[in-house]
Design an enzyme around this catalytic site. Structure first.
Site, PDB file in Angstrom:
ATOM      1  N   LEU A  38       0.848  -1.196   0.000  1.00 48.45           N
ATOM      2  CA  LEU A  38       0.000   0.000   0.000  1.00 48.45           C
ATOM      3  C   LEU A  38       0.886   1.249   0.000  1.00 48.45           C
ATOM      4  CD1 LEU A  38      -2.586  -1.173   2.702  1.00 48.45           C
ATOM      5  CD2 LEU A  38      -2.762  -1.384   0.207  1.00 48.45           C
ATOM      6  N   GLY A 145      -3.933   8.034  -9.116  1.00 45.00           N
ATOM      7  CA  GLY A 145      -2.617   8.670  -9.224  1.00 45.00           C
ATOM      8  C   GLY A 145      -2.126   8.940 -10.626  1.00 45.00           C
ATOM      9  N   GLY A 183      12.822  20.095 -13.587  1.00 45.56           N
ATOM     10  CA  GLY A 183      11.752  20.278 -12.596  1.00 45.56           C
ATOM     11  C   GLY A 183      12.139  19.605 -11.290  1.00 45.56           C
ATOM     12  N   LEU A 187      15.834  17.740 -10.395  1.00 42.64           N
ATOM     13  CA  LEU A 187      16.768  18.420  -9.498  1.00 42.64           C
ATOM     14  C   LEU A 187      16.995  17.630  -8.202  1.00 42.64           C
ATOM     15  CD1 LEU A 187      15.627  22.101 -10.088  1.00 42.64           C
ATOM     16  CD2 LEU A 187      17.363  20.778 -11.300  1.00 42.64           C
ATOM     17  N   GLU A 188      15.932  16.970  -7.720  1.00 38.97           N
ATOM     18  CA  GLU A 188      16.125  16.167  -6.488  1.00 38.97           C
ATOM     19  C   GLU A 188      17.010  14.952  -6.783  1.00 38.97           C
ATOM     20  OE1 GLU A 188      12.429  15.178  -4.558  1.00 38.97           O
ATOM     21  OE2 GLU A 188      12.006  17.251  -4.020  1.00 38.97           O
ATOM     22  N   HIS A 446      16.010  32.324  19.127  1.00 32.52           N
ATOM     23  CA  HIS A 446      17.331  32.637  18.571  1.00 32.52           C
ATOM     24  C   HIS A 446      18.353  31.649  19.099  1.00 32.52           C
ATOM     25  CE1 HIS A 446      20.739  34.914  17.134  1.00 32.52           C
ATOM     26  NE2 HIS A 446      21.296  34.752  18.328  1.00 32.52           N
TER      27      HIS A 446
HETATM   28  P1  FAD Z   1      -0.502   7.660  -6.088  1.00 33.92           P
HETATM   29  O1  FAD Z   1       0.392   7.873  -4.940  1.00 33.92           O
HETATM   30  O2  FAD Z   1       0.089   7.591  -7.447  1.00 33.92           O
HETATM   31  O3  FAD Z   1      -1.304   6.338  -5.795  1.00 33.92           O
HETATM   32  C1  FAD Z   1      -2.174   5.747  -6.710  1.00 33.92           C
HETATM   33  C2  FAD Z   1      -2.284   4.280  -6.395  1.00 33.92           C
HETATM   34  O4  FAD Z   1      -3.363   3.745  -7.142  1.00 33.92           O
HETATM   35  C3  FAD Z   1      -1.049   3.486  -6.807  1.00 33.92           C
HETATM   36  O5  FAD Z   1      -0.625   2.688  -5.742  1.00 33.92           O
HETATM   37  C4  FAD Z   1      -1.551   2.612  -7.953  1.00 33.92           C
HETATM   38  O6  FAD Z   1      -0.915   1.347  -8.005  1.00 33.92           O
HETATM   39  C5  FAD Z   1      -3.008   2.475  -7.612  1.00 33.92           C
HETATM   40  N1  FAD Z   1      -3.863   2.175  -8.755  1.00 33.92           N
HETATM   41  C6  FAD Z   1      -3.936   2.849  -9.926  1.00 33.92           C
HETATM   42  N2  FAD Z   1      -4.896   2.320 -10.723  1.00 33.92           N
HETATM   43  C7  FAD Z   1      -5.434   1.293 -10.032  1.00 33.92           C
HETATM   44  C8  FAD Z   1      -6.465   0.370 -10.302  1.00 33.92           C
HETATM   45  N3  FAD Z   1      -7.159   0.433 -11.432  1.00 33.92           N
HETATM   46  N4  FAD Z   1      -6.750  -0.561  -9.377  1.00 33.92           N
HETATM   47  C9  FAD Z   1      -6.056  -0.618  -8.207  1.00 33.92           C
HETATM   48  N5  FAD Z   1      -5.088   0.237  -7.885  1.00 33.92           N
HETATM   49  C10 FAD Z   1      -4.782   1.184  -8.783  1.00 33.92           C
HETATM   50  N6  FAD Z   1       4.937  14.794  -3.587  1.00 33.92           N
HETATM   51  C11 FAD Z   1       5.131  15.523  -2.473  1.00 33.92           C
HETATM   52  O7  FAD Z   1       4.180  16.146  -1.987  1.00 33.92           O
HETATM   53  N7  FAD Z   1       6.342  15.570  -1.856  1.00 33.92           N
HETATM   54  C12 FAD Z   1       7.411  14.913  -2.336  1.00 33.92           C
HETATM   55  O8  FAD Z   1       8.500  14.974  -1.755  1.00 33.92           O
HETATM   56  C13 FAD Z   1       7.256  14.146  -3.510  1.00 33.92           C
HETATM   57  N8  FAD Z   1       8.288  13.465  -4.021  1.00 33.92           N
HETATM   58  C14 FAD Z   1       8.097  12.702  -5.144  1.00 33.92           C
HETATM   59  C15 FAD Z   1       9.194  12.028  -5.666  1.00 33.92           C
HETATM   60  C16 FAD Z   1       9.048  11.257  -6.804  1.00 33.92           C
HETATM   61  C17 FAD Z   1      10.237  10.530  -7.362  1.00 33.92           C
HETATM   62  C18 FAD Z   1       7.763  11.141  -7.420  1.00 33.92           C
HETATM   63  C19 FAD Z   1       7.581  10.273  -8.631  1.00 33.92           C
HETATM   64  C20 FAD Z   1       6.674  11.812  -6.909  1.00 33.92           C
HETATM   65  C21 FAD Z   1       6.837  12.609  -5.769  1.00 33.92           C
HETATM   66  N9  FAD Z   1       5.780  13.339  -5.231  1.00 33.92           N
HETATM   67  C22 FAD Z   1       5.972  14.102  -4.117  1.00 33.92           C
HETATM   68  C23 FAD Z   1       4.446  13.310  -5.831  1.00 33.92           C
HETATM   69  C24 FAD Z   1       3.548  12.340  -5.042  1.00 33.92           C
HETATM   70  O9  FAD Z   1       4.142  11.057  -5.022  1.00 33.92           O
HETATM   71  C25 FAD Z   1       2.170  12.275  -5.673  1.00 33.92           C
HETATM   72  O10 FAD Z   1       1.643  13.572  -5.801  1.00 33.92           O
HETATM   73  C26 FAD Z   1       1.239  11.445  -4.811  1.00 33.92           C
HETATM   74  O11 FAD Z   1       1.728  10.134  -4.643  1.00 33.92           O
HETATM   75  C27 FAD Z   1      -0.164  11.387  -5.424  1.00 33.92           C
HETATM   76  O12 FAD Z   1      -0.977  10.622  -4.607  1.00 33.92           O
HETATM   77  P2  FAD Z   1      -2.244   9.860  -5.184  1.00 33.92           P
HETATM   78  O13 FAD Z   1      -2.873   9.199  -3.999  1.00 33.92           O
HETATM   79  O14 FAD Z   1      -3.045  10.765  -6.010  1.00 33.92           O
HETATM   80  O15 FAD Z   1      -1.671   8.761  -6.194  1.00 33.92           O
HETATM   81  P1  NAD Z   2       7.878  18.905 -13.334  1.00 35.62           P
HETATM   82  O1  NAD Z   2       6.633  19.367 -13.947  1.00 35.62           O
HETATM   83  O2  NAD Z   2       8.240  19.338 -11.967  1.00 35.62           O
HETATM   84  O3  NAD Z   2       9.124  19.305 -14.250  1.00 35.62           O
HETATM   85  C1  NAD Z   2       9.209  18.942 -15.578  1.00 35.62           C
HETATM   86  C2  NAD Z   2      10.204  19.869 -16.248  1.00 35.62           C
HETATM   87  O4  NAD Z   2      10.482  19.351 -17.516  1.00 35.62           O
HETATM   88  C3  NAD Z   2       9.671  21.291 -16.435  1.00 35.62           C
HETATM   89  O5  NAD Z   2      10.634  22.206 -16.003  1.00 35.62           O
HETATM   90  C4  NAD Z   2       9.438  21.380 -17.938  1.00 35.62           C
HETATM   91  O6  NAD Z   2       9.624  22.674 -18.445  1.00 35.62           O
HETATM   92  C5  NAD Z   2      10.473  20.408 -18.474  1.00 35.62           C
HETATM   93  N1  NAD Z   2      10.161  19.793 -19.756  1.00 35.62           N
HETATM   94  C6  NAD Z   2       8.973  19.331 -20.182  1.00 35.62           C
HETATM   95  N2  NAD Z   2       9.098  18.761 -21.387  1.00 35.62           N
HETATM   96  C7  NAD Z   2      10.406  18.859 -21.732  1.00 35.62           C
HETATM   97  C8  NAD Z   2      11.171  18.438 -22.855  1.00 35.62           C
HETATM   98  N3  NAD Z   2      10.620  17.775 -23.860  1.00 35.62           N
HETATM   99  N4  NAD Z   2      12.500  18.698 -22.871  1.00 35.62           N
HETATM  100  C9  NAD Z   2      13.086  19.339 -21.829  1.00 35.62           C
HETATM  101  N5  NAD Z   2      12.395  19.768 -20.738  1.00 35.62           N
HETATM  102  C10 NAD Z   2      11.085  19.510 -20.681  1.00 35.62           C
HETATM  103  O7  NAD Z   2       7.814  17.299 -13.450  1.00 35.62           O
HETATM  104  P2  NAD Z   2       8.667  16.172 -12.750  1.00 35.62           P
HETATM  105  O8  NAD Z   2       9.940  16.714 -12.222  1.00 35.62           O
HETATM  106  O9  NAD Z   2       8.681  15.038 -13.704  1.00 35.62           O
HETATM  107  O10 NAD Z   2       7.765  15.774 -11.528  1.00 35.62           O
HETATM  108  C11 NAD Z   2       6.446  15.230 -11.738  1.00 35.62           C
HETATM  109  C12 NAD Z   2       5.520  15.584 -10.621  1.00 35.62           C
HETATM  110  O11 NAD Z   2       5.924  14.947  -9.422  1.00 35.62           O
HETATM  111  C13 NAD Z   2       5.509  17.063 -10.376  1.00 35.62           C
HETATM  112  O12 NAD Z   2       4.228  17.538 -10.656  1.00 35.62           O
HETATM  113  C14 NAD Z   2       5.806  17.242  -8.936  1.00 35.62           C
HETATM  114  O13 NAD Z   2       4.858  18.022  -8.309  1.00 35.62           O
HETATM  115  C15 NAD Z   2       5.799  15.848  -8.349  1.00 35.62           C
HETATM  116  N6  NAD Z   2       6.979  15.751  -7.475  1.00 35.62           N
HETATM  117  C16 NAD Z   2       7.000  16.528  -6.348  1.00 35.62           C
HETATM  118  C17 NAD Z   2       8.094  16.513  -5.523  1.00 35.62           C
HETATM  119  C18 NAD Z   2       8.108  17.362  -4.315  1.00 35.62           C
HETATM  120  O14 NAD Z   2       7.070  17.837  -3.920  1.00 35.62           O
HETATM  121  N7  NAD Z   2       9.249  17.597  -3.680  1.00 35.62           N
HETATM  122  C19 NAD Z   2       9.201  15.732  -5.835  1.00 35.62           C
HETATM  123  C20 NAD Z   2       9.160  14.989  -6.995  1.00 35.62           C
HETATM  124  C21 NAD Z   2       8.031  14.999  -7.807  1.00 35.62           C
END
Ligand code: FAD
Ligand code: NAD
Length: 468
Positions: A38, A145, A183, A187-188, A446
């Protein structure tokens, strides 16, 4: 045949939080998850594992770059990336087990399998062993998601051309990595590998990294990441990627000119955004509409066009953030229970977990200018903070934007140590519609990093900062 008050499809931070709140409010609740664990993207392959690797790699960086200045002598420093990844997996395992426990505690039935609509109130769960089960329900919350966007010309092979999911499991430090997209993910995860010694080249289509965030934050982070060794190709796009079993060749084209070149690297990480995930969900059988970007269309109550079917998180409009998905999960559960919850989308903070961290809430200067809102700003650099000097974290600044006439805080943007935690104070101030003067009159301990927020607020209030 099982019958529920509500079925949640997807167990990410949106889905599992919604399920808990529904159960708390007395609804008979089930949750369906297609994977064995989960927690969704966030817990398994997103927020939590990326932060685990960010923490580990930051220790390496500190040991290499800062220890000597602190008078700590170290020789023969070695990085065991395999162990680092194992620790990350342990953190993930503990976290997803925690969600399992919460499901049991709240008496939520968990179904592992692929959920899809048979009809608006009928959901089929297709299980791994080939069997299936049909569940009946009054209401449904879709929380399925998102997935990474990867154009077909990128030849995504999950080995050399990778997304964040695969990048989290690399166990040998790459020599060179190309990242498409400057994005959040780029960067992370770029920071993780740059700290371990990988040469990072970022190809970003726009004229700056983090193009939707505050311009000063973007500039400051660019400067810091260049120091870390990042190379940026701004206003460039990747045309195609070719991979062999050991390397990738990335074809890059300038956005506004004819120039094109190839970069050879060990990996190409594609991080150009994510798309809503509704594959094989049977939305047509329920009659649920999606928009041109594939997002499920919802109204102000997060209800779809079909009564009793709601959608939350990455699968609908708005920022793709875990805390946004969580808020929406609670909102929908309380709405179903007849309450009148509220979400202020303007006050959802964004954080980038580089070091220094970037955090922001409310409006940027650009947005205020576009909206014609008169504003004033105050900035405070961390190099003027005693706490930041003590910990050698003097990069970055805090910026407070306030209404020119009323002094109400309209936006706070920061790059700095622990900005991810500090932004919570700005959110709280803005929730209570504080003025910059209010923020400047609050006593901050502080020495703390948070004094920078107070000073920036004082700077916005008639230039009254004390330490600059
Ligand atoms: P998800 O977390 O994507 O969950 C959806 C779930 O639904 C999944 O487990 C999937 O398997 C399941 N599912 C889909 N379709 C079906 C189906 N038909 N039947 C059964 N199950 C299904 N956000 C932050 O706020 N802070 C961060 O630091 C951050 N870091 C991130 C780092 C990375 C590398 C990535 C990829 C994302 C990050 N995000 C971060 C974004 C964050 O993970 C998402 O915004 C968040 O998980 C969205 O939550 P959700 O519940 O909408 O969907
Ligand atoms: P993003 O939208 O943050 O960044 C994508 C970047 O790719 C943008 O700067 C965009 O201009 C650029 N881009 C798009 N098409 C391109 C192309 N063809 N060539 C070159 N550059 C291009 O997306 P992400 O970094 O993939 O992250 C996906 C989602 O996951 C984001 O919406 C973010 O909110 C979420 N996320 C959040 C966190 C966090 O909250 N710390 C961490 C990781 C991911």
């Amino acid at each position: 045949m099982s019958k529920y008050d509500v079925i949640v499809i997807g167990s990410g931070p949106g889905g599992y939080v919604a399920a808990i709140r529904c159960a708390q409010l007395g609804m008979k609740t089930a949750i369906i998850e297609k994977y064995a664990t989960l927690g969704g993207t966030c817990l398994n392959v997103g927020c939590i594992p990326s932060k685990a690797l960010l923490d580990s790699s930051e220790y390496v960086h500190e040991a290499k770059e800062k220890f000597a200045a602190h008078g700590i002598k170290l020789s023969g420093l070695q990085v065991d990336l395999k162990r680092m990844v194992e620790r990350k997996d342990e953190v993930v395992a503990q976290t997803v087990k925690g969600v399992e426990f919460l499901m049991k505690k709240n008496k939520i039935d968990v179904y592992h399998g692929y959920g899809s609509f048979v009809a608006p109130k009928e959901i089929q769960v297709a299980k791994e062993d080939g069997t299936s089960e049909t569940l009946h329900t009054d209401k449904v919350i879709i929380a399925t998601g998102s997935k990474p966007i990867v154009p077909s010309a990128f030849n995504y092979d999950k080995k050399r051309v990778i997304t964040s999911t695969e990048a989290l499991n690399i166990t040998k430090i790459p020599k060179r990595m190309v990242i498409v997209g400057g994005g959040v993910i780029g960067l992370e995860l770029g920071s993780v590998f740059a700290r371990l010694g990988t040469e990072i080249e970022v190809v970003e289509y726009m004229d700056r990294i983090l193009p939707t965030m505050d311009l000063d934050c973007s500039k400051e982070l660019t400067r810091v990441l260049k120091k870390l060794g990042f190379k940026f190709h701004l206003k460039h796009a990747v045309q195609s990627i070719k991979a062999t079993s050991r390397s990738v060749t990335v074809n890059v084209q300038a956005r506004d000119e004819e120039e094109a070149f190839d970069i050879k690297a060990d990996y190409c990480l594609v991080a150009i955004g994510r798309r809503p995930y509704t594959d094989k969900l049977g939305l047509d059988k329920a009659g649920v509409q999606i928009d041109e970007k594939g997002r499920i269309v919802v109204d102000e109550h997060l209800q779809t066009n079909v009564e009793g079917i709601y959608a939350i998180g990455d699968v609908i409009r708005g920022p793709m953030l875990a805390h946004k998905a969580e808020e929406e999960g609670i909102f929908v559960a309380e709405t179903m229970a007849g309450q009148k919850p509220h979400i202020d989308y303007n006050l959802i903070p964004s954080v980038v977990y580089t070091w220094p961290e970037v955090a922001s809430v409310g409006k940027t200067e650009l947005q205020l200018k576009e909206a014609g809102i008169p504003y004033k700003g105050g900035k405070f650099p961390f190099k003027a903070s005693g706490r930041a000097r003590a910990s050698m974290d003097t990069d970055g600044m805090v910026k407070v934007l306030a209404h020119k006439d009323t002094d109400e805080i309209l936006g706070v943007h920061m790059v700095g140590p622990r900005a991810a935690d500090m932004i919570a104070e700005a959110v709280a101030l803005m929730e209570f519609r504080a003025s910059a003067e209010d923020a400047g009159r609050i006593c901050h301990a502080h020495p703390t990093f948070t004094e920078a927020l107070k000073e920036a607020a004082l700077a916005a209030t008639a230039n009254r900062a004390i330490h600059i």
